[in-house]
Enzyme design. Structure first.
Site, PDB file in Angstrom:
ATOM      1  N   GLU A  49     -21.594  69.022  29.145  1.00  0.00           N
ATOM      2  CA  GLU A  49     -22.063  69.374  30.487  1.00  0.00           C
ATOM      3  C   GLU A  49     -23.557  69.679  30.531  1.00  0.00           C
ATOM      4  O   GLU A  49     -24.001  70.573  31.241  1.00  0.00           O
ATOM      5  CB  GLU A  49     -21.254  70.545  31.079  1.00  0.00           C
ATOM      6  CG  GLU A  49     -19.891  70.121  31.585  1.00  0.00           C
ATOM      7  CD  GLU A  49     -19.272  71.100  32.567  1.00  0.00           C
ATOM      8  OE1 GLU A  49     -19.963  72.039  33.019  1.00  0.00           O
ATOM      9  OE2 GLU A  49     -18.091  70.932  32.890  1.00  0.00           O
ATOM     10  N   HIS A 272     -18.289  78.852  29.789  1.00  0.00           N
ATOM     11  CA  HIS A 272     -17.422  78.686  28.630  1.00  0.00           C
ATOM     12  C   HIS A 272     -17.968  79.521  27.477  1.00  0.00           C
ATOM     13  O   HIS A 272     -19.159  79.840  27.439  1.00  0.00           O
ATOM     14  CB  HIS A 272     -17.374  77.224  28.173  1.00  0.00           C
ATOM     15  CG  HIS A 272     -16.568  76.337  29.075  1.00  0.00           C
ATOM     16  ND1 HIS A 272     -15.505  75.583  28.637  1.00  0.00           N
ATOM     17  CD2 HIS A 272     -16.675  76.071  30.401  1.00  0.00           C
ATOM     18  CE1 HIS A 272     -14.999  74.895  29.633  1.00  0.00           C
ATOM     19  NE2 HIS A 272     -15.697  75.182  30.728  1.00  0.00           N
TER      20      HIS A 272
END
Length: 418
Positions: A49, A272
């Protein structure tokens, strides 16, 4: 290579949540990530990402002394978001974009525009060939009604096949990334059963970090309860997986995760949690080969997973064909209506109404045509994956019918380990 050969690998993995104009505190988090990676000096840093190539170039410059080798995997419209930083030079670089990746009309999800992929980098370390894979699979937006399940299972199978066919000459295989699957999900089991990859969290001798190894936790200020769904204590969807072939063994000595904040200044690097693994690769005598030929229980487990995946793909094919059929009916009705409009336009009374309805009707036909083509392509992609599974299961059934169980072992072992 010396008989007492031992190689230590320190590996970092993080889904960075680096989405321009969307992710909070993006620039600050990228800067602190660079500082952290320079301080820790891992052998490999694998990121997902990173959807801003400018941020990758910033990190590349910032980390150039510590990690002289770097690569950004480009694909799709937005990009794969995958990149790798390494202390060691890359011998080969390969990228594979997944055939199926969600729906283009689900714009608010955006996965289709990303071009989700798996990247492979081959490294030669002290005479050892290391295949490093980094990937990011399709997100799960609803646990109760997961419309992308078939796509994610197909991606998991495609990933497993890619690893299987590209790692035949590797001594060690390492896979890191955001799989968007829980450890016992079908796709995750399929990947591990077919490739023989082992989970660092389950194998490590020393774990410290989030409870149950979760990589999305409620303590992280960027994570909402909606992100966690029915798992308020957190979920584990990011992984470090590995295996070694005959002649070598690999083990995870330590595995660390962040726990909802940056280890240095208390604010998160991402939504995350980061994974930090220390792996050791050693010579292994033949009798201690870490990847033996699978025995009956393991073969049975693999066959069950393959059958379940085949069934799930079948459901996805049926759904895709249903949408294609519906779109086909809309196209047919639209064409009939267009013909009627042409007839009306030829007359005098309803010409203005016919002209007014012409444009929206043409738009409807074109839109339905696009939906038809997409779902036909989706069905073919799912059929391809299902036919590969069918081939493996067919060979297994033939072997069982012949009552020659020893012949089944090489077949499944070929898929379970390269």
């Amino acid at each position: 290579m010396k008989p007492n050969f031992c190689l230590r690998l320190r590996v970092f993995n993080l889904n960075c949540w680096d989405i321009p104009y969307v992710s909070k505190h993006r620039a600050d988090r990228v800067k602190r990530l660079g500082d952290f990676l320079n301080v820790e000096s891992f052998d490999l840093a694998l990121l997902e990402e990173v959807w801003s190539e400018q941020d990758f170039q910033y990190l590349r410059q910032k980390l150039s002394l510590t990690y002289p080798a770097a690569h950004y995997f480009r694909s799709g419209i937005i990009g794969s978001g995958l990149c790798v930083f390494s202390k060691h030079p890359f011998q080969e670089i390969i990228q594979h974009v997944y055939t199926l990746n969600g729906y283009p009309y689900m714009i608010h999800h955006g996965d289709w525009f990303c071009g989700k992929a798996v990247g492979l980098l081959v490294l030669h370390l002290s005479g050892l060939v290391l295949n490093v894979y980094v990937t990011h699979l399709h997100a799960e937006y609803s646990r109760q009604k997961d419309i992308y399940l078939a796509h994610r299972v197909a991606q998991a199978w495609e990933l497993a096949q890619f690893i299987h066919h590209t790692s035949k000459t590797a001594d060690v295989v390492l896979l890191c990334g955001d799989l968007n699957m829980h450890p016992k999900d079908l796709g995750c089991c399929l990947l591990k059963e077919w490739t023989g990859l082992r989970d660092a969290y389950l194998e490590t001798q020393d774990f410290k970090g989030s409870e149950d190894g979760c990589t999305m936790v409620p303590m992280n200020c960027y994570v909402s309860q909606q992100d966690l769904g029915p798992f308020p204590l957190g979920i584990r969807i990011d992984y470090v997986l590995y295996k070694a072939v005959s002649g070598f063994c690999i083990n995870c000595k330590t595995l660390r995760t962040t726990t909802g904040h940056d280890p240095h200044n208390g604010t998160p690097l991402s939504d995350h949690e980061a994974l930090m693994a220390t792996l050791y690769v050693r010579h292994s005598p033949p009798q201690q080969d870490p990847s033996p030929v699978q025995g009956p229980p393991e073969r049975s487990s693999l066959i069950n997973v393959l059958r379940e995946a085949w069934t799930e793909l079948g459901l996805g094919i049926a759904q895709a064909r249903w949408w294609a059929t519906l779109a086909g009916y809309v196209i047919g009705l639209g064409l009939i209506f267009l013909a009627l409009l042409c007839i009306l336009a030829a007359g005098e009374g309803a010409r203005e109404m016919a002209v007014m309805l012409w444009t929206p009707n043409v738009g409807l036909v074109l839109g339905a045509g696009a939906v038809y083509l997409f779902h036909m392509q989706e069905a073919k992609g799912l059929c391809r994956a299902q036919s590969e599974l069918q081939h493996v299961l067919g060979r297994a059934r033939e072997t069982q019918d012949l009552c020659s169980e020893p012949q089944l072992a090489p077949l499944l072992a070929a898929g379970g380990q390269s």
